[in-house]
Design an enzyme around this catalytic site. Structure first.
Site, PDB file in Angstrom:
ATOM      1  N   VAL B 222      33.152   7.195 -30.723  1.00  0.00           N
ATOM      2  CA  VAL B 222      34.469   6.930 -31.302  1.00  0.00           C
ATOM      3  C   VAL B 222      34.665   5.438 -31.545  1.00  0.00           C
ATOM      4  O   VAL B 222      35.781   4.993 -31.825  1.00  0.00           O
ATOM      5  CB  VAL B 222      35.615   7.448 -30.392  1.00  0.00           C
ATOM      6  N   ARG B 224      32.394   2.446 -33.447  1.00  0.00           N
ATOM      7  CA  ARG B 224      32.129   2.166 -34.849  1.00  0.00           C
ATOM      8  C   ARG B 224      30.856   2.898 -35.237  1.00  0.00           C
ATOM      9  O   ARG B 224      29.930   3.024 -34.430  1.00  0.00           O
ATOM     10  CB  ARG B 224      31.945   0.656 -35.068  1.00  0.00           C
ATOM     11  N   ASP B 248      32.942  10.630 -34.644  1.00  0.00           N
ATOM     12  CA  ASP B 248      34.209  10.469 -35.371  1.00  0.00           C
ATOM     13  C   ASP B 248      34.126   9.276 -36.325  1.00  0.00           C
ATOM     14  O   ASP B 248      35.018   9.066 -37.126  1.00  0.00           O
ATOM     15  CB  ASP B 248      35.356  10.279 -34.374  1.00  0.00           C
ATOM     16  N   GLU B 253      32.000   5.425 -44.526  1.00  0.00           N
ATOM     17  CA  GLU B 253      33.168   6.304 -44.491  1.00  0.00           C
ATOM     18  C   GLU B 253      33.937   6.167 -45.803  1.00  0.00           C
ATOM     19  O   GLU B 253      34.062   5.057 -46.309  1.00  0.00           O
ATOM     20  CB  GLU B 253      34.073   5.930 -43.309  1.00  0.00           C
ATOM     21  N   HIS B 272      37.021  10.185 -38.728  1.00  0.00           N
ATOM     22  CA  HIS B 272      37.606   8.938 -38.190  1.00  0.00           C
ATOM     23  C   HIS B 272      39.114   9.089 -37.958  1.00  0.00           C
ATOM     24  O   HIS B 272      39.933   8.415 -38.606  1.00  0.00           O
ATOM     25  CB  HIS B 272      37.336   7.751 -39.116  1.00  0.00           C
ATOM     26  N   SER B 274      40.306   9.852 -34.472  1.00  0.00           N
ATOM     27  CA  SER B 274      40.564  10.028 -33.040  1.00  0.00           C
ATOM     28  C   SER B 274      41.815   9.277 -32.576  1.00  0.00           C
ATOM     29  O   SER B 274      42.496   9.716 -31.663  1.00  0.00           O
ATOM     30  CB  SER B 274      39.349   9.568 -32.220  1.00  0.00           C
TER      31      SER B 274
END
Lengths: 319, 319
Positions: B222, B224, B248, B253, B272, B274
């Site tokens: 969680v 990077r 996540d 991204e 992404h 969380s």
């Protein structure tokens, strides 16, 4: 003194019973043979706790075991008026299932808060779809059932910052009576069913009850299937009276592959496994062996079930 | 004194900035206009923290804002040598994301322990398949990253009975130094990546690292995306070096629909999110407004990032 006879309701030998070699004669029964073997047994170990065989066989003729132990928390499947009226002591597996079930409930609640089922669905579609999820801390839960399982669920949700109200049959100290349930449920984010199955709790989660809840609420049942009117829950989910639900227990188990419950939107179905963490059978076997040692020494047994009420009275459970 | 100019890197106005009416001039920039608007700004609010625009625009000519605030925990996307060498103060959104991320991690860990992804898969097949799941209490976790996020993850897993080791860059008090990581990871049930992205942490979760883990271990990132060598993780999962993983965050991204990561067995992919619980944008806006009030009053700012190291030094964080 003759060696006591332990009659085990189960096809395969449970673990740990080898420790009783020379101190007990162990026999095995199934639904067909149980009635004939009961009169010769001093102790009945109900290892297959999904069977109704005890309730069927108990009312017959002849002597009856002085002690019945069930490898489960619930005793609803074996209780019958004749057993309730007899001097036989009934005990359950208190201590084995509480923490696993509480962890399972915490996992379901977090999965709902964090929208995990939808995340897995979107992954199958290869879709990156950012959503806002819910914070868990500060939300409100009502746990229905103030026995050891309900209390452990309360402890664990409390550790995650959830405000938990525990509802039992009658109000006492930190426990709400059932007269507070509607009011508490109406303000809850999470309603957790963890009550024993009795005449008073059968079908308690029905349309009337689901109609009280917030549209954002989630319902989880890890108690007994028959606490929930399943068709009412399905309807409440289809009509979005509530946001989601999880059932680990069902009116009929195993759930048949044609059951409509598998396809109810926003309903998570799991196969009655919330309490069954690796090693659970071994722990159940070891628990029975140590209880047998107390019993054969004439010591009082722990986990004695109040067979009229259908559960271990909470006065026996330390707060 | 002239009214300070706040330059916001974002197309749409963030919430709560209306509170600064009359006390600040708010302008908006995008990747194309940022370089031209930077010289006229006193404060830069990096609201679109997924953009590399700051790193690209900062080295240009002219005066630079005295304060840069990013609405994120990580600062890796905006740091560049010219910013690091400047007297500009950089602050982050410490305090907004820690608890949501910790809850998300607890949810993933419980989902793995209770085999929830498989339960959802079996439900789609209408298959009642009882399994033994894992108890969570007493298992061992290693949290990599000893900043506020890692500490909150530790607190919450500890509340669930997990034995947690926290690993930071250097050993201090209750925190292990990175030299202990291999040994701790080899005995862990759960490895959680929550470190900032720096030259020292980039690619730290690679084949060598996954090869150290137990076959029953699960990995969760969680922090990077670039902490993980994604192809190495995919290979470790395919070869069953480890039992499962959840990402996540990703090197790129959003993850493209053709990425092979969506289909890696036993890998849970989430977009992404969380830290993003309902109201998070509002909390980020309110946090910036109250920091602006301190700044304009000449008070010291909280959450100052050590721009050479790339994160808020832990000496600034109370234990």
């Amino acid at each position: 003194m003759t060696t006591p006879v332990i009659l085990v309701l189960e096809a395969d030998p449970p673990p740990r019973l080898g420790r009783l070699a020379g101190r007990a004669v162990v026999r095995y029964a199934d639904r067909r043979t149980l009635a004939g073997l009961l009169p010769g047994a001093d102790v009945l170990l109900v290892w297959d706790f999904t069977s109704d065989a005890v309730r069927e066989a108990w009312p017959g003729d002849g002597p009856r075991p002085r002690w019945v132990h069930t490898a489960s928390a619930g005793v609803d499947r074996l209780l019958c008026p004749e057993l309730a009226a007899s001097p036989t002591v009934v005990t359950n597996a208190r201590g084995v299932f509480e923490l696993p079930i509480a962890e399972y409930v915490a996992g379901l609640v977090l999965a709902f808060a964090k929208d995990l089922p939808r995340t897995l669905e979107l992954q199958r579609l290869h879709r990156w779809s950012h959503r806002e999820t819910r914070g868990l801390a500060g939300t409100r839960a009502v746990v229905v059932g103030a026995g050891p399982v309900g209390r452990e669920i309360m402890r664990l949700l409390d550790a995650l910052g959830v405000q938990v109200a525990l509802v039992g049959r009658t109000a006492r100290r930190t426990i709400h009576g059932v007269e507070d349930l509607d009011r508490l449920a109406a303000g809850a984010d999470w309603v957790i069913g963890a009550a024993p199955l009795t005449d008073a709790t059968r079908g308690m989660f029905d349309s009337r009850f689901f109609g009280l809840l917030q549209p954002s609420a989630h319902f989880v049942n890890v108690g007994r299937g028959a606490l929930t009117v399943e068709e009412d829950l399905a309807e409440a989910l289809r009509r979005r009276w509530i946001a989601g639900a999880a059932l680990d227990v069902f009116q009929e188990e195993p759930l048949g592959s044609r059951s409509p419950l598998w396809e109810v939107p926003r309903l998570l179905v799991s196969p009655h496994m919330s309490g069954d963490t690796a090693g659970w059978r071994d722990r159940l076997g070891a628990q029975f062996v140590s209880m047998y040692e107390l019993w054969s020494a004439g010591e009082p047994l722990p986990n004695v079930v109040d067979i009229r009420r259908g559960y271990v009275p909470s006065t026996d459970i330390p707060d």
